[in-house]
Design a protein around this motif. Sequence first.
Motif, PDB file in Angstrom:
ATOM      1  N   GLY A   1      19.720  35.528  54.040  1.00  0.00           N
ATOM      2  CA  GLY A   1      20.406  36.435  54.943  1.00  0.00           C
ATOM      3  C   GLY A   1      20.480  35.905  56.358  1.00  0.00           C
TER       4      GLY A   1
ATOM      5  N   ASP B   1      26.337  40.616  52.511  1.00  0.00           N
ATOM      6  CA  ASP B   1      25.431  41.361  51.646  1.00  0.00           C
ATOM      7  C   ASP B   1      26.218  42.454  50.913  1.00  0.00           C
TER       8      ASP B   1
ATOM      9  N   LYS C   1      22.927  37.590  51.678  1.00  0.00           N
ATOM     10  CA  LYS C   1      22.554  38.849  52.321  1.00  0.00           C
ATOM     11  C   LYS C   1      22.937  38.884  53.804  1.00  0.00           C
TER      12      LYS C   1
ATOM     13  N   THR D   1      24.733  39.932  57.187  1.00  0.00           N
ATOM     14  CA  THR D   1      25.326  41.155  57.726  1.00  0.00           C
ATOM     15  C   THR D   1      26.329  40.791  58.821  1.00  0.00           C
TER      16      THR D   1
END
Length: 352
Positions: A219, A253, A261, A263
Amino acid sequence: MRKTAVYRDDLFLEHEPGISHPESPDRLRVIYEQLDRDEIGSRFFYPEFAPATAGDIIRNHDRELYERVAETAGRSHDYLDADTQTSARSYDAAMLAAGAVIDGIRRLHDGEMDNGFCLVRPPGHHAEKDRSMGFCLFNNVAVGARWAQANLGLERIFIVDWDLHHGNGTQHSFYETDRVLYCSTHQFPYYPGTGAVMETGRESGEGFTVNVPLSGGQGDMEYARIFNELIAPVARRFEPQLILVSCGFDIYDGDPLGAMKVTPAGFAYLTRVMVNLAEKLCEGRLLVTLEGGYNLRGMRDGALAVLEELCGEQLGAKPWLDPTTAENLSSSAVQLASLDQAMNVTRSYWKI
Protein backbone atom coordinates in the motif's frame (compact mmCIF):
# COMPACT_ATOMS: atom_id res chain seq x y z
CA MET A 1 -0.48 27.61 -9.20
CA ARG A 2 1.30 25.66 -11.91
CA LYS A 3 0.04 25.67 -15.48
CA THR A 4 -1.10 22.08 -15.73
CA ALA A 5 -2.42 20.78 -19.03
CA VAL A 6 -5.10 18.12 -19.22
CA TYR A 7 -5.44 16.17 -22.46
CA ARG A 8 -8.99 14.95 -22.99
CA ASP A 9 -11.24 14.27 -25.94
CA ASP A 10 -14.58 12.53 -26.35
CA LEU A 11 -13.02 10.37 -29.06
CA PHE A 12 -11.29 8.41 -26.29
CA LEU A 13 -14.76 7.36 -25.11
CA GLU A 14 -15.52 5.84 -28.52
CA HIS A 15 -12.98 3.04 -28.16
CA GLU A 16 -15.37 0.18 -27.29
CA PRO A 17 -13.58 -3.12 -26.68
CA GLY A 18 -16.79 -4.88 -25.65
CA ILE A 19 -19.70 -4.53 -23.27
CA SER A 20 -18.16 -6.72 -20.55
CA HIS A 21 -14.54 -5.68 -21.14
CA PRO A 22 -12.86 -4.14 -18.08
CA GLU A 23 -11.17 -1.43 -20.18
CA SER A 24 -14.43 0.45 -20.69
CA PRO A 25 -15.16 4.09 -21.59
CA ASP A 26 -16.57 4.57 -18.08
CA ARG A 27 -13.00 4.57 -16.79
CA LEU A 28 -12.49 7.96 -18.40
CA ARG A 29 -16.06 9.15 -18.17
CA VAL A 30 -15.97 9.30 -14.35
CA ILE A 31 -12.88 11.53 -14.52
CA TYR A 32 -14.24 13.76 -17.26
CA GLU A 33 -17.40 14.29 -15.19
CA GLN A 34 -15.26 15.73 -12.39
CA LEU A 35 -13.40 18.00 -14.81
CA ASP A 36 -16.76 19.27 -16.04
CA ARG A 37 -17.36 20.74 -12.57
CA ASP A 38 -16.25 24.34 -12.88
CA GLU A 39 -14.60 24.46 -9.46
CA ILE A 40 -12.27 21.67 -10.60
CA GLY A 41 -12.01 21.89 -14.37
CA SER A 42 -11.34 25.63 -14.43
CA ARG A 43 -7.96 25.05 -12.78
CA PHE A 44 -6.52 23.40 -15.88
CA PHE A 45 -5.38 24.20 -19.41
CA TYR A 46 -6.89 22.05 -22.21
CA PRO A 47 -4.65 22.07 -25.29
CA GLU A 48 -5.79 21.39 -28.81
CA PHE A 49 -3.82 18.47 -30.20
CA ALA A 50 -3.58 16.32 -33.30
CA PRO A 51 -3.27 12.57 -33.82
CA ALA A 52 0.13 10.99 -34.14
CA THR A 53 1.26 10.32 -37.71
CA ALA A 54 2.05 6.92 -39.14
CA GLY A 55 5.72 7.92 -39.01
CA ASP A 56 5.45 8.69 -35.31
CA ILE A 57 4.06 5.22 -34.64
CA ILE A 58 6.59 3.44 -36.84
CA ARG A 59 9.50 4.92 -34.90
CA ASN A 60 8.51 2.51 -32.13
CA HIS A 61 6.45 -0.18 -33.86
CA ASP A 62 6.73 -2.30 -36.98
CA ARG A 63 4.93 -0.98 -40.03
CA GLU A 64 3.06 -4.28 -40.15
CA LEU A 65 1.60 -3.65 -36.69
CA TYR A 66 0.60 -0.11 -37.62
CA GLU A 67 -1.16 -1.36 -40.75
CA ARG A 68 -2.89 -4.17 -38.85
CA VAL A 69 -4.36 -1.67 -36.37
CA ALA A 70 -5.21 0.81 -39.13
CA GLU A 71 -7.19 -1.90 -40.93
CA THR A 72 -9.61 -2.06 -38.00
CA ALA A 73 -10.85 1.50 -38.63
CA GLY A 74 -14.55 1.57 -39.37
CA ARG A 75 -15.05 -2.07 -38.44
CA SER A 76 -17.28 -2.92 -35.52
CA HIS A 77 -15.24 -5.66 -33.92
CA ASP A 78 -11.70 -7.02 -34.33
CA TYR A 79 -9.41 -9.03 -32.06
CA LEU A 80 -5.75 -8.01 -32.01
CA ASP A 81 -5.13 -10.61 -29.32
CA ALA A 82 -7.32 -12.49 -26.85
CA ASP A 83 -7.59 -9.47 -24.52
CA THR A 84 -7.29 -6.65 -27.04
CA GLN A 85 -10.38 -5.81 -29.04
CA THR A 86 -11.23 -2.86 -31.25
CA SER A 87 -14.32 -1.06 -32.49
CA ALA A 88 -14.95 1.31 -35.39
CA ARG A 89 -13.12 4.29 -33.82
CA SER A 90 -10.44 2.47 -31.85
CA TYR A 91 -7.70 3.17 -34.39
CA ASP A 92 -8.56 6.88 -34.40
CA ALA A 93 -8.57 6.97 -30.60
CA ALA A 94 -5.22 5.19 -30.44
CA MET A 95 -3.63 7.64 -32.87
CA LEU A 96 -5.02 10.58 -30.89
CA ALA A 97 -3.80 9.09 -27.59
CA ALA A 98 -0.25 8.85 -28.92
CA GLY A 99 -0.63 12.34 -30.36
CA ALA A 100 -1.59 13.69 -26.94
CA VAL A 101 1.67 12.44 -25.44
CA ILE A 102 3.68 13.91 -28.31
CA ASP A 103 1.93 17.26 -27.98
CA GLY A 104 2.45 17.30 -24.22
CA ILE A 105 6.17 16.67 -24.62
CA ARG A 106 6.44 19.40 -27.24
CA ARG A 107 4.61 21.94 -25.08
CA LEU A 108 6.75 21.08 -22.08
CA HIS A 109 9.87 21.61 -24.14
CA ASP A 110 8.57 24.93 -25.50
CA GLY A 111 7.56 26.17 -22.04
CA GLU A 112 3.86 26.39 -22.86
CA MET A 113 2.90 24.37 -19.76
CA ASP A 114 4.50 23.31 -16.49
CA ASN A 115 3.31 19.70 -16.45
CA GLY A 116 0.39 17.66 -17.73
CA PHE A 117 -1.87 14.63 -17.53
CA CYS A 118 -2.88 12.73 -20.68
CA LEU A 119 -6.29 11.28 -19.82
CA VAL A 120 -6.40 8.99 -22.82
CA ARG A 121 -7.36 5.52 -23.89
CA PRO A 122 -6.65 2.94 -25.14
CA PRO A 123 -3.69 2.51 -22.80
CA GLY A 124 -0.26 1.70 -24.16
CA HIS A 125 2.47 0.20 -22.01
CA HIS A 126 1.93 -3.45 -23.02
CA ALA A 127 2.12 -2.80 -26.77
CA GLU A 128 5.27 -4.37 -28.18
CA LYS A 129 7.16 -3.42 -31.32
CA ASP A 130 5.24 -5.99 -33.34
CA ARG A 131 2.18 -6.76 -31.22
CA SER A 132 -0.83 -5.08 -29.68
CA MET A 133 -1.67 -6.78 -26.40
CA GLY A 134 -3.03 -6.33 -22.88
CA PHE A 135 -5.73 -3.82 -23.92
CA CYS A 136 -3.03 -1.70 -25.63
CA LEU A 137 -2.89 -0.88 -29.36
CA PHE A 138 0.14 1.44 -29.61
CA ASN A 139 2.58 2.29 -26.84
CA ASN A 140 1.70 5.92 -26.15
CA VAL A 141 4.59 6.69 -23.78
CA ALA A 142 7.20 4.90 -25.88
CA VAL A 143 5.98 6.63 -29.06
CA GLY A 144 6.26 9.96 -27.24
CA ALA A 145 9.76 9.22 -25.98
CA ARG A 146 10.90 8.22 -29.47
CA TRP A 147 9.45 11.46 -30.83
CA ALA A 148 11.35 13.46 -28.21
CA GLN A 149 14.59 11.75 -29.12
CA ALA A 150 14.09 12.30 -32.85
CA ASN A 151 12.71 15.84 -32.77
CA LEU A 152 14.12 17.43 -29.62
CA GLY A 153 17.41 15.57 -29.37
CA LEU A 154 16.74 14.45 -25.80
CA GLU A 155 19.32 11.99 -24.53
CA ARG A 156 18.06 11.25 -21.01
CA ILE A 157 14.37 10.38 -20.58
CA PHE A 158 13.15 8.87 -17.31
CA ILE A 159 10.04 6.67 -17.50
CA VAL A 160 8.35 5.60 -14.27
CA ASP A 161 5.58 2.98 -14.49
CA TRP A 162 3.47 2.39 -11.37
CA ASP A 163 0.72 0.41 -13.09
CA LEU A 164 -0.23 -2.91 -11.46
CA HIS A 165 1.06 -4.77 -14.51
CA HIS A 166 4.59 -4.66 -15.81
CA GLY A 167 5.04 -2.47 -18.89
CA ASN A 168 6.68 -5.10 -21.04
CA GLY A 169 6.31 -3.06 -24.22
CA THR A 170 7.96 0.02 -22.77
CA GLN A 171 10.77 -2.00 -21.23
CA HIS A 172 11.52 -3.80 -24.49
CA SER A 173 11.37 -0.56 -26.50
CA PHE A 174 14.39 0.79 -24.62
CA TYR A 175 16.08 -2.35 -23.27
CA GLU A 176 19.30 -1.81 -25.21
CA THR A 177 19.79 1.94 -24.79
CA ASP A 178 21.22 4.18 -22.09
CA ARG A 179 19.16 7.17 -23.31
CA VAL A 180 16.02 6.01 -21.51
CA LEU A 181 15.87 4.83 -17.91
CA TYR A 182 12.78 2.70 -17.25
CA CYS A 183 11.63 1.98 -13.68
CA SER A 184 8.62 -0.21 -12.92
CA THR A 185 6.77 -1.31 -9.80
CA HIS A 186 4.30 -4.12 -10.47
CA GLN A 187 2.60 -7.23 -9.12
CA PHE A 188 4.67 -10.30 -9.92
CA PRO A 189 4.31 -12.99 -11.08
CA TYR A 190 1.30 -11.67 -12.92
CA TYR A 191 0.32 -10.62 -16.42
CA PRO A 192 2.30 -10.26 -18.68
CA GLY A 193 4.93 -12.37 -16.87
CA THR A 194 7.87 -10.00 -17.41
CA GLY A 195 9.54 -7.63 -14.97
CA ALA A 196 11.75 -9.87 -12.84
CA VAL A 197 14.30 -8.04 -10.72
CA MET A 198 17.20 -9.33 -12.80
CA GLU A 199 15.79 -7.83 -16.01
CA THR A 200 18.13 -4.84 -16.03
CA GLY A 201 18.79 -4.12 -19.70
CA ARG A 202 21.20 -5.36 -22.34
CA GLU A 203 24.31 -4.04 -24.10
CA SER A 204 24.52 -0.26 -23.67
CA GLY A 205 21.19 -0.38 -21.82
CA GLU A 206 22.44 -2.63 -19.04
CA GLY A 207 21.44 -1.02 -15.75
CA PHE A 208 18.90 1.29 -17.39
CA THR A 209 15.94 -0.95 -16.57
CA VAL A 210 14.95 -1.11 -12.89
CA ASN A 211 12.21 -3.53 -11.86
CA VAL A 212 10.62 -3.82 -8.43
CA PRO A 213 8.40 -6.91 -8.58
CA LEU A 214 5.88 -7.05 -5.71
CA SER A 215 3.86 -9.95 -4.37
CA GLY A 216 0.61 -8.02 -3.78
CA GLY A 217 -0.87 -6.38 -0.72
CA GLN A 218 1.49 -3.40 -0.75
CA GLY A 219 0.00 0.00 0.00
CA ASP A 220 0.91 3.64 0.50
CA MET A 221 3.75 3.04 2.96
CA GLU A 222 5.46 0.43 0.80
CA TYR A 223 5.17 2.44 -2.40
CA ALA A 224 6.45 5.53 -0.61
CA ARG A 225 9.54 3.66 0.53
CA ILE A 226 10.19 2.41 -3.02
CA PHE A 227 9.93 5.91 -4.45
CA ASN A 228 11.92 7.55 -1.65
CA GLU A 229 14.77 5.04 -1.47
CA LEU A 230 15.11 3.72 -5.01
CA ILE A 231 13.30 5.63 -7.73
CA ALA A 232 14.13 9.16 -6.58
CA PRO A 233 17.85 8.44 -5.93
CA VAL A 234 18.25 6.74 -9.32
CA ALA A 235 16.55 9.69 -11.00
CA ARG A 236 18.93 12.11 -9.33
CA ARG A 237 21.90 10.10 -10.61
CA PHE A 238 20.46 9.88 -14.12
CA GLU A 239 19.64 13.62 -14.32
CA PRO A 240 16.81 13.31 -16.87
CA GLN A 241 15.78 16.02 -19.30
CA LEU A 242 12.16 14.80 -19.22
CA ILE A 243 10.10 12.60 -16.88
CA LEU A 244 7.22 10.48 -18.17
CA VAL A 245 4.90 8.54 -15.86
CA SER A 246 2.78 5.57 -16.89
CA CYS A 247 0.01 5.99 -14.34
CA GLY A 248 -2.06 2.93 -13.55
CA PHE A 249 -4.84 3.24 -11.00
CA ASP A 250 -5.14 -0.55 -10.80
CA ILE A 251 -2.90 -0.50 -7.72
CA TYR A 252 -5.86 1.10 -5.95
CA ASP A 253 -7.19 -0.70 -2.87
CA GLY A 254 -10.26 -2.37 -4.34
CA ASP A 255 -9.31 -2.71 -8.00
CA PRO A 256 -10.86 -5.92 -9.37
CA LEU A 257 -7.76 -6.95 -11.34
CA GLY A 258 -5.15 -6.50 -8.63
CA ALA A 259 -4.20 -7.03 -5.01
CA MET A 260 -2.51 -3.75 -4.09
CA LYS A 261 -3.69 -1.38 -1.35
CA VAL A 262 -2.83 2.13 -2.55
CA THR A 263 -5.25 4.92 -1.58
CA PRO A 264 -5.76 8.33 -3.20
CA ALA A 265 -3.34 9.79 -0.63
CA GLY A 266 -0.76 7.32 -1.95
CA PHE A 267 -1.31 8.42 -5.54
CA ALA A 268 -0.95 12.03 -4.42
CA TYR A 269 2.31 11.22 -2.65
CA LEU A 270 3.82 9.37 -5.63
CA THR A 271 2.89 12.33 -7.82
CA ARG A 272 4.42 14.77 -5.35
CA VAL A 273 7.70 12.83 -5.48
CA MET A 274 7.69 13.01 -9.28
CA VAL A 275 6.78 16.72 -9.33
CA ASN A 276 9.61 17.51 -6.92
CA LEU A 277 12.09 15.48 -8.96
CA ALA A 278 11.03 17.19 -12.18
CA GLU A 279 11.36 20.65 -10.65
CA LYS A 280 14.85 19.88 -9.34
CA LEU A 281 16.17 17.95 -12.34
CA CYS A 282 14.47 19.06 -15.55
CA GLU A 283 12.74 22.41 -15.07
CA GLY A 284 9.49 20.71 -14.06
CA ARG A 285 9.05 18.81 -17.33
CA LEU A 286 6.72 16.02 -16.19
CA LEU A 287 3.99 14.33 -18.22
CA VAL A 288 1.68 11.73 -16.70
CA THR A 289 -0.21 9.34 -19.01
CA LEU A 290 -3.09 7.09 -18.05
CA GLU A 291 -2.61 3.34 -18.27
CA GLY A 292 -4.81 0.87 -16.33
CA GLY A 293 -7.32 1.05 -13.49
CA TYR A 294 -10.67 -0.74 -13.33
CA ASN A 295 -12.39 0.42 -10.15
CA LEU A 296 -14.38 3.52 -11.10
CA ARG A 297 -14.07 5.13 -7.68
CA GLY A 298 -10.35 4.47 -7.76
CA MET A 299 -10.12 6.03 -11.21
CA ARG A 300 -12.01 9.15 -10.14
CA ASP A 301 -10.34 9.73 -6.80
CA GLY A 302 -6.90 8.67 -7.97
CA ALA A 303 -7.02 11.05 -10.94
CA LEU A 304 -8.16 13.95 -8.75
CA ALA A 305 -5.33 13.24 -6.31
CA VAL A 306 -2.77 13.23 -9.14
CA LEU A 307 -4.22 16.41 -10.65
CA GLU A 308 -4.16 18.18 -7.29
CA GLU A 309 -0.44 17.51 -6.91
CA LEU A 310 0.31 18.46 -10.51
CA CYS A 311 -1.36 21.85 -10.29
CA GLY A 312 -0.28 22.50 -6.70
CA GLU A 313 -3.71 23.69 -5.60
CA GLN A 314 -6.36 22.01 -3.45
CA LEU A 315 -9.28 20.79 -5.57
CA GLY A 316 -11.79 19.79 -2.91
CA ALA A 317 -12.89 20.58 0.62
CA LYS A 318 -9.75 18.97 1.97
CA PRO A 319 -6.44 17.96 0.37
CA TRP A 320 -6.01 14.40 -0.80
CA LEU A 321 -2.66 14.33 1.01
CA ASP A 322 -2.71 16.01 4.41
CA PRO A 323 0.54 17.14 6.07
CA THR A 324 0.58 14.37 8.66
CA THR A 325 0.13 11.64 6.07
CA ALA A 326 2.77 13.22 3.84
CA GLU A 327 5.25 13.30 6.72
CA ASN A 328 4.55 9.67 7.58
CA LEU A 329 5.00 8.55 3.99
CA SER A 330 8.19 10.54 3.52
CA SER A 331 9.76 8.70 6.46
CA SER A 332 8.30 5.26 5.71
CA ALA A 333 10.58 2.45 6.82
CA VAL A 334 8.27 -0.56 6.43
CA GLN A 335 9.96 -3.87 5.78
CA LEU A 336 9.88 -4.80 2.10
CA ALA A 337 12.11 -7.65 1.00
CA SER A 338 11.42 -7.13 -2.70
CA LEU A 339 12.67 -3.55 -2.47
CA ASP A 340 15.79 -4.64 -0.63
CA GLN A 341 16.49 -7.13 -3.41
CA ALA A 342 15.91 -4.52 -6.10
CA MET A 343 18.18 -2.08 -4.26
CA ASN A 344 20.99 -4.64 -4.18
CA VAL A 345 20.68 -5.26 -7.92
CA THR A 346 20.44 -1.55 -8.74
CA ARG A 347 23.54 -0.70 -6.70
CA SER A 348 25.53 -2.74 -9.21
CA TYR A 349 24.88 0.08 -11.67
CA TRP A 350 24.00 3.21 -9.69
CA LYS A 351 25.52 4.79 -6.58
CA ILE A 352 22.44 5.07 -4.43
